[in-house]
Design a protein around this motif. Structure first.
Motif, PDB file in Angstrom:
ATOM      1  N   ASP A  59       0.913  -1.227  -0.144  1.00  0.00           N
ATOM      2  CA  ASP A  59      -0.065  -0.006   0.084  1.00  0.00           C
ATOM      3  C   ASP A  59       1.072   1.455   0.090  1.00  0.00           C
ATOM      4  O   ASP A  59       0.570   2.276  -0.448  1.00  0.00           O
ATOM      5  CB  ASP A  59      -1.058  -0.023   1.071  1.00  0.00           C
ATOM      6  N   GLN A  60       2.066   1.230   0.773  1.00  0.00           N
ATOM      7  CA  GLN A  60       2.891   2.273   0.870  1.00  0.00           C
ATOM      8  C   GLN A  60       3.486   2.656  -0.548  1.00  0.00           C
ATOM      9  O   GLN A  60       3.448   3.979  -0.727  1.00  0.00           O
ATOM     10  CB  GLN A  60       3.823   2.263   2.143  1.00  0.00           C
ATOM     11  N   ILE A  74      -9.830   3.098  -3.139  1.00  0.00           N
ATOM     12  CA  ILE A  74      -9.992   2.677  -1.741  1.00  0.00           C
ATOM     13  C   ILE A  74      -8.968   1.488  -1.488  1.00  0.00           C
ATOM     14  O   ILE A  74      -8.713   0.371  -2.287  1.00  0.00           O
ATOM     15  CB  ILE A  74     -11.419   1.961  -1.537  1.00  0.00           C
ATOM     16  N   LEU A  75      -8.227   1.721  -0.504  1.00  0.00           N
ATOM     17  CA  LEU A  75      -7.010   0.835  -0.378  1.00  0.00           C
ATOM     18  C   LEU A  75      -7.341  -0.483   0.559  1.00  0.00           C
ATOM     19  O   LEU A  75      -8.382  -0.590   1.008  1.00  0.00           O
ATOM     20  CB  LEU A  75      -5.809   1.480   0.437  1.00  0.00           C
ATOM     21  N   GLY A  76      -6.408  -1.428   0.704  1.00  0.00           N
ATOM     22  CA  GLY A  76      -6.529  -2.459   1.409  1.00  0.00           C
ATOM     23  C   GLY A  76      -6.634  -3.838   0.879  1.00  0.00           C
ATOM     24  O   GLY A  76      -7.877  -4.144   0.416  1.00  0.00           O
ATOM     25  N   HIS A  77      -5.860  -4.668   1.266  1.00  0.00           N
ATOM     26  CA  HIS A  77      -6.050  -6.040   0.312  1.00  0.00           C
ATOM     27  C   HIS A  77      -5.705  -7.110   1.525  1.00  0.00           C
ATOM     28  O   HIS A  77      -5.733  -8.152   1.270  1.00  0.00           O
ATOM     29  CB  HIS A  77      -5.052  -6.400  -0.686  1.00  0.00           C
ATOM     30  N   GLU A  78      -5.369  -6.719   2.877  1.00  0.00           N
ATOM     31  CA  GLU A  78      -5.499  -7.919   3.799  1.00  0.00           C
ATOM     32  C   GLU A  78      -6.629  -7.608   4.973  1.00  0.00           C
ATOM     33  O   GLU A  78      -6.784  -6.660   5.617  1.00  0.00           O
ATOM     34  CB  GLU A  78      -4.164  -7.356   4.835  1.00  0.00           C
ATOM     35  N   ILE A  79      -7.585  -8.748   4.641  1.00  0.00           N
ATOM     36  CA  ILE A  79      -8.948  -8.655   5.322  1.00  0.00           C
ATOM     37  C   ILE A  79      -9.208  -9.977   5.870  1.00  0.00           C
ATOM     38  O   ILE A  79      -9.163 -10.801   5.383  1.00  0.00           O
ATOM     39  CB  ILE A  79     -10.065  -8.415   3.965  1.00  0.00           C
ATOM     40  N   THR A  80      -9.926  -9.581   7.172  1.00  0.00           N
ATOM     41  CA  THR A  80     -10.389 -10.507   7.811  1.00  0.00           C
ATOM     42  C   THR A  80     -11.794 -10.233   8.401  1.00  0.00           C
ATOM     43  O   THR A  80     -11.842  -8.962   8.741  1.00  0.00           O
ATOM     44  CB  THR A  80      -9.668 -10.977   9.070  1.00  0.00           C
ATOM     45  N   GLY A 130      -3.690 -12.270 -12.685  1.00  0.00           N
ATOM     46  CA  GLY A 130      -3.583 -11.912 -11.230  1.00  0.00           C
ATOM     47  C   GLY A 130      -4.336 -10.576 -10.724  1.00  0.00           C
ATOM     48  O   GLY A 130      -4.457  -9.735 -11.667  1.00  0.00           O
ATOM     49  N   SER A 131      -4.809 -10.617  -9.670  1.00  0.00           N
ATOM     50  CA  SER A 131      -5.542  -9.706  -9.059  1.00  0.00           C
ATOM     51  C   SER A 131      -5.477  -9.492  -7.618  1.00  0.00           C
ATOM     52  O   SER A 131      -5.107 -10.319  -6.917  1.00  0.00           O
ATOM     53  CB  SER A 131      -7.046  -9.523  -9.470  1.00  0.00           C
ATOM     54  N   ALA A 132      -5.950  -8.291  -6.999  1.00  0.00           N
ATOM     55  CA  ALA A 132      -5.750  -8.115  -5.542  1.00  0.00           C
ATOM     56  C   ALA A 132      -7.075  -6.946  -5.363  1.00  0.00           C
ATOM     57  O   ALA A 132      -7.387  -6.008  -6.153  1.00  0.00           O
ATOM     58  CB  ALA A 132      -4.547  -7.542  -5.201  1.00  0.00           C
ATOM     59  N   TYR A 133      -7.414  -6.879  -4.113  1.00  0.00           N
ATOM     60  CA  TYR A 133      -8.306  -5.743  -3.603  1.00  0.00           C
ATOM     61  C   TYR A 133      -7.469  -4.546  -3.427  1.00  0.00           C
ATOM     62  O   TYR A 133      -6.204  -4.441  -3.093  1.00  0.00           O
ATOM     63  CB  TYR A 133      -8.780  -6.279  -2.218  1.00  0.00           C
ATOM     64  N   GLY A 134      -7.923  -3.399  -3.816  1.00  0.00           N
ATOM     65  CA  GLY A 134      -7.419  -2.290  -3.440  1.00  0.00           C
ATOM     66  C   GLY A 134      -6.239  -1.648  -4.115  1.00  0.00           C
ATOM     67  O   GLY A 134      -5.251  -1.111  -3.382  1.00  0.00           O
ATOM     68  N   TYR A 135      -5.882  -2.465  -5.232  1.00  0.00           N
ATOM     69  CA  TYR A 135      -4.647  -2.123  -5.811  1.00  0.00           C
ATOM     70  C   TYR A 135      -4.695  -1.753  -7.267  1.00  0.00           C
ATOM     71  O   TYR A 135      -5.303  -2.466  -8.138  1.00  0.00           O
ATOM     72  CB  TYR A 135      -3.753  -3.490  -5.637  1.00  0.00           C
ATOM     73  N   VAL A 136      -3.576  -0.965  -7.461  1.00  0.00           N
ATOM     74  CA  VAL A 136      -3.494  -0.340  -8.933  1.00  0.00           C
ATOM     75  C   VAL A 136      -3.315  -1.629 -10.011  1.00  0.00           C
ATOM     76  O   VAL A 136      -2.603  -2.588  -9.831  1.00  0.00           O
ATOM     77  CB  VAL A 136      -2.338   0.564  -8.926  1.00  0.00           C
ATOM     78  N   ASP A 137      -4.020  -1.231 -11.091  1.00  0.00           N
ATOM     79  CA  ASP A 137      -3.895  -2.237 -12.215  1.00  0.00           C
ATOM     80  C   ASP A 137      -4.430  -3.555 -11.780  1.00  0.00           C
ATOM     81  O   ASP A 137      -3.739  -4.766 -12.419  1.00  0.00           O
ATOM     82  CB  ASP A 137      -2.521  -2.188 -12.727  1.00  0.00           C
TER      83      ASP A 137
END
Length: 404
Positions: A59-60, A74-80, A130-137
């Motif tokens: 994120d940084q 909206i940021l954040g890909h580490e979710i519980t 490949g994909s992730a939550y709240g991340y560019v591209d």
């Protein structure tokens, strides 16, 4: 309908907590959403009430302006989280389940997913695998540093904790299953760590500390962590690692020799990535430093795990080549030493269940290793600043005050 609040990237160096839309089971248009993903129906998904969501070094990179991330993301890909709504096509996840969300978004249907390569799912990101939550591209899936979030492909992706009460008692450990712990562990496995191995880990940030703890779990005889930040090195020593301060002692091989008696290790792990700095006092950014140094100190025939992030677009890079991910790597050195390189996102689902059991049994103490520090959602902007300044903490956001 309920509201929602989330951590939003505004501009380089600035994030804010803003009111945002409550999620539903459709991927709507918004900052960073790939046009080909707009309107995508997700009846195979769930809505989660976020219990914990962590600030990550990845994120940084965006917050520093080192990617092409758009304002408003909206940021954040580490979710519980706790399941509070299930889609029509969800069969096995139920309301009230407490679950860990792998940061990789994966369909479970494509060739890559069927081969357990969930980090390169072919169906969730129109631009590339490949994909992730709240991340560019990464397709534009909305991030989870929020009160509520939508998670697609729930039956395939979600890791349900077997006992909710027990899980809440260990939530600061279990929150690390979404990314950091599997990522550190993947780095160690990729590097071939085994009982008796000597291991060098570049970087004492949270991923580096997770890799160090993972190497210990895998039986390494000596784990050496190198960094430029004395506070982070102190944290590495707190759970039994040897350390090297590369600002004070730039010759890595000499420092390893003082510890091991020889200037090389069996294997090495890059937990720094593309914002690497040169070794020694007063050195600036030199993005190939870590990759070149770990080739130098890893024995012939050794393996290099590279969970550290490298990108194809870096507008803040030191030169034109680095802006497109072209670095001055001594590939010839790796070739003559017959090194094995393993790169890319971590396939979280290969590891998260085993690591969950290690946590629940008390074998793994990942929260202690990375100095997990709980904060509220409103404290996130200040935590980003502290993390960017080198604080040796893994910040865990608790949006609803649900943890002890």
């Amino acid at each position: 309908m309920a509201g929602n609040r989330a951590v939003v990237y505004v501009e380089p160096g600035k994030v804010e907590v803003r009111e945002t839309d409550y999620p539903d089971l459709v991927l709507r248009d918004g900052p960073g959403v790939n046009p080909l993903n707009v309107g995508r129906k997700c009846e195979h998904g769930v809505i989660l009430k976020v219990v914990t969501t962590n600030i990550c070094g990845s994120d940084q990179h965006m917050v520093r302006g080192r990617t092409t991330a758009p304002s408003g993301l909206i940021l954040g890909h580490e979710i519980t989280g706790e399941v509070i709504e299930v889609g029509r096509d969800v069969e096995f996840m139920k309301k009230g389940d407490l679950v860990s969300v792998p940061f990789n978004i994966a369909c479970g249907r494509c060739r890559s997913c069927k081969e357990r390569d969930t980090h390169i799912c072919e169906h969730v990101n129109p631009d590339r695998p490949g994909s992730a939550y709240g991340y560019v591209d990464m397709g534009g899936w909305v991030g989870g540093q929020s009160e509520y979030v939508m998670v697609p492909y729930a039956d395939f992706q979600l890791l349900k904790f077997p006992n909710k009460e027990q899980a809440m008692e260990k939530i600061l450990d279990l929150t690390m299953l979404s990314d950091i712990f599997p990522t550190g562990y993947h780095g160690a496995v990729s590097a071939g760590v085994k009982p008796g191995a000597t291991v060098y880990i570049a970087g004492a940030g949270p991923v580096g500390l997770a890799a160090a703890h993972s190497a210990q779990l895998l039986g390494a005889s000596v784990v050496i962590v190198g960094d430029l930040n004395a506070e982070r090195l102190t944290q590495a020593r707190s759970f039994g690692c040897e350390t090297v301060n590369l600002r004070e002692h730039p010759n890595l091989g000499e420092q390893i020799e003082q510890i091991l008696g020889i200037p090389e290790v069996d294997c090495a792990i890059d937990c720094v990535g593309f914002e690497a700095s040169g070794h020694g006092p007063g050195q600036g950014e030199a993005p190939a430093t870590v990759l070149n140094s770990i080739m130098q100190v890893t024995r012939a025939g050794g393996r290099l795990g590279i969970p550290g992030l490298y990108v194809t677009g870096d507008p803040g890079a030191v030169d034109e080549d680095a802006k497109i991910g072209t670095l001055k790597i001594r590939l010839g050195l790796g070739w003559v030493k017959a090194h094995t390189f393993v790169t890319g996102q971590t396939p979280v689902m290969k590891y998260n269940r085993d690591l969950m059991m290690a946590i629940l049994s008390g074998r793994a103490q990942i929260a202690k290793a990375v100095n997990a520090t709980k904060i509220s959602l409103d404290q996130a902007p200040e935590a980003y600043k502290a993390f960017d300044s080198g604080a040796s903490r893994k910040f865990v956001i608790d949006p609803h005050g649900m943890t002890n």
